[in-house]
Design a protein around this motif. Structure first.
Motif, PDB file in Angstrom:
ATOM      1  N   VAL A 116      -0.429  21.971 123.683  1.00  0.00           N
ATOM      2  CA  VAL A 116      -1.227  22.842 124.544  1.00  0.00           C
ATOM      3  C   VAL A 116      -1.461  24.169 123.836  1.00  0.00           C
ATOM      4  O   VAL A 116      -0.713  24.559 122.943  1.00  0.00           O
ATOM      5  CB  VAL A 116      -0.552  23.101 125.912  1.00  0.00           C
ATOM      6  CG1 VAL A 116      -0.399  21.818 126.699  1.00  0.00           C
ATOM      7  CG2 VAL A 116       0.780  23.791 125.758  1.00  0.00           C
ATOM      8  N   GLN A 154       0.097  27.605 127.872  1.00  0.00           N
ATOM      9  CA  GLN A 154       1.546  27.741 127.892  1.00  0.00           C
ATOM     10  C   GLN A 154       1.968  28.967 128.701  1.00  0.00           C
ATOM     11  O   GLN A 154       2.913  28.908 129.492  1.00  0.00           O
ATOM     12  CB  GLN A 154       2.081  27.842 126.464  1.00  0.00           C
ATOM     13  CG  GLN A 154       3.577  27.746 126.365  1.00  0.00           C
ATOM     14  CD  GLN A 154       4.031  27.853 124.949  1.00  0.00           C
ATOM     15  OE1 GLN A 154       3.978  28.933 124.374  1.00  0.00           O
ATOM     16  NE2 GLN A 154       4.481  26.751 124.381  1.00  0.00           N
ATOM     17  N   GLN A 158       9.328  25.934 123.272  1.00  0.00           N
ATOM     18  CA  GLN A 158       8.062  26.673 123.318  1.00  0.00           C
ATOM     19  C   GLN A 158       7.243  26.407 122.058  1.00  0.00           C
ATOM     20  O   GLN A 158       6.035  26.167 122.130  1.00  0.00           O
ATOM     21  CB  GLN A 158       8.348  28.166 123.466  1.00  0.00           C
ATOM     22  CG  GLN A 158       7.118  29.030 123.460  1.00  0.00           C
ATOM     23  CD  GLN A 158       7.455  30.507 123.609  1.00  0.00           C
ATOM     24  OE1 GLN A 158       8.537  30.867 124.050  1.00  0.00           O
ATOM     25  NE2 GLN A 158       6.538  31.356 123.226  1.00  0.00           N
ATOM     26  N   PHE A 196      -1.843  28.371 123.524  1.00  0.00           N
ATOM     27  CA  PHE A 196      -1.000  29.486 123.948  1.00  0.00           C
ATOM     28  C   PHE A 196      -1.344  29.973 125.357  1.00  0.00           C
ATOM     29  O   PHE A 196      -0.436  30.183 126.163  1.00  0.00           O
ATOM     30  CB  PHE A 196      -1.100  30.625 122.922  1.00  0.00           C
ATOM     31  CG  PHE A 196      -0.329  31.845 123.313  1.00  0.00           C
ATOM     32  CD1 PHE A 196       1.053  31.845 123.299  1.00  0.00           C
ATOM     33  CD2 PHE A 196      -0.985  32.999 123.686  1.00  0.00           C
ATOM     34  CE1 PHE A 196       1.764  32.965 123.658  1.00  0.00           C
ATOM     35  CE2 PHE A 196      -0.287  34.128 124.050  1.00  0.00           C
ATOM     36  CZ  PHE A 196       1.095  34.113 124.031  1.00  0.00           C
ATOM     37  N   GLY A 236       1.651  28.275 132.401  1.00  0.00           N
ATOM     38  CA  GLY A 236       2.759  27.450 132.855  1.00  0.00           C
ATOM     39  C   GLY A 236       4.046  28.243 133.006  1.00  0.00           C
ATOM     40  O   GLY A 236       4.787  28.083 133.975  1.00  0.00           O
ATOM     41  N   LYS A 237       4.314  29.135 132.058  1.00  0.00           N
ATOM     42  CA  LYS A 237       5.521  29.945 132.129  1.00  0.00           C
ATOM     43  C   LYS A 237       5.450  30.934 133.284  1.00  0.00           C
ATOM     44  O   LYS A 237       6.458  31.222 133.923  1.00  0.00           O
ATOM     45  CB  LYS A 237       5.731  30.686 130.815  1.00  0.00           C
ATOM     46  CG  LYS A 237       6.226  29.789 129.696  1.00  0.00           C
ATOM     47  CD  LYS A 237       6.266  30.504 128.379  1.00  0.00           C
ATOM     48  CE  LYS A 237       7.396  31.498 128.314  1.00  0.00           C
ATOM     49  NZ  LYS A 237       7.541  32.089 126.983  1.00  0.00           N
ATOM     50  N   ALA A 287       5.891  22.871 122.190  1.00  0.00           N
ATOM     51  CA  ALA A 287       4.808  22.719 123.165  1.00  0.00           C
ATOM     52  C   ALA A 287       3.469  23.175 122.594  1.00  0.00           C
ATOM     53  O   ALA A 287       2.413  22.671 122.999  1.00  0.00           O
ATOM     54  CB  ALA A 287       5.120  23.511 124.430  1.00  0.00           C
ATOM     55  N   LEU A 288       3.500  24.091 121.644  1.00  0.00           N
ATOM     56  CA  LEU A 288       2.251  24.579 121.044  1.00  0.00           C
ATOM     57  C   LEU A 288       1.533  23.503 120.236  1.00  0.00           C
ATOM     58  O   LEU A 288       0.371  23.670 119.891  1.00  0.00           O
ATOM     59  CB  LEU A 288       2.514  25.811 120.176  1.00  0.00           C
ATOM     60  CG  LEU A 288       2.823  27.081 120.957  1.00  0.00           C
ATOM     61  CD1 LEU A 288       3.264  28.184 120.012  1.00  0.00           C
ATOM     62  CD2 LEU A 288       1.625  27.526 121.766  1.00  0.00           C
ATOM     63  N   GLU A 317       0.997  30.014 117.840  1.00  0.00           N
ATOM     64  CA  GLU A 317       0.081  28.883 117.989  1.00  0.00           C
ATOM     65  C   GLU A 317      -0.523  28.502 116.641  1.00  0.00           C
ATOM     66  O   GLU A 317      -0.634  27.325 116.311  1.00  0.00           O
ATOM     67  CB  GLU A 317      -1.021  29.231 118.978  1.00  0.00           C
ATOM     68  CG  GLU A 317      -1.976  28.099 119.230  1.00  0.00           C
ATOM     69  CD  GLU A 317      -3.035  28.442 120.266  1.00  0.00           C
ATOM     70  OE1 GLU A 317      -3.743  27.511 120.677  1.00  0.00           O
ATOM     71  OE2 GLU A 317      -3.166  29.610 120.652  1.00  0.00           O
TER      72      GLU A 317
END
Length: 126
Positions: free
Chosen positions: A89, A94, A82, A91, A97-98, A85-86, A18
């Motif tokens: 959003v 994320q 991934q 960490f 979501g995962k 996406a950082l 992040e």
């Protein structure tokens, strides 16, 4: 004890990811997430080879390399996504979501394959 060490290192790793993707360097954000994935994979290869050599294991695969192809591509693509996406959003978001992705897979299994899950299965999914 070992589990706490693994979780702790994964948290540190995620926070570093992040930081790399969200903090500007010289006024610019880091833009090449594929390079980060490449560096990650190189470190993983060096570590795996050193561990295999240290334990006296063979470095030759038993399965044909083409069988690893789809898994490798999806892993690299997922890692690049991934990192990207950082930028948008944090960490912890994320990771939430995962961790939620198991629920849609279970629902899809019920709809498509007619699978049934008990309370234990849904508890694992949650």
């Amino acid at each position: 004890f070992y589990g706490a060490g693994i979780i702790g290192m994964l948290v540190i790793y995620g926070l570093l990811q992040e930081r790399i993707m969200s903090i500007p360097y010289g006024g610019e954000l880091f833009t090449d997430s594929v390079f980060l994935v490449f560096c990650n994979r190189i470190v993983a290869i060096v570590f795996a080879v050193s561990m295999a050599a240290g334990k006296g294991e063979e470095l030759v695969n038993k399965a044909p390399l083409w069988k690893y192809l789809a898994i490798s591509f999806s892993s690299v693509y997922a890692s690049a996504c991934q990192y990207e996406a950082l930028r948008y959003v944090s960490f912890p978001v994320q990771m939430l979501g995962k961790s939620f992705k198991m629920m849609p897979v279970m629902v899809w299994g019920m709809l498509v394959a007619g699978k049934r899950y008990g309370f234990g299965g849904w508890g694992d999914g949650v």
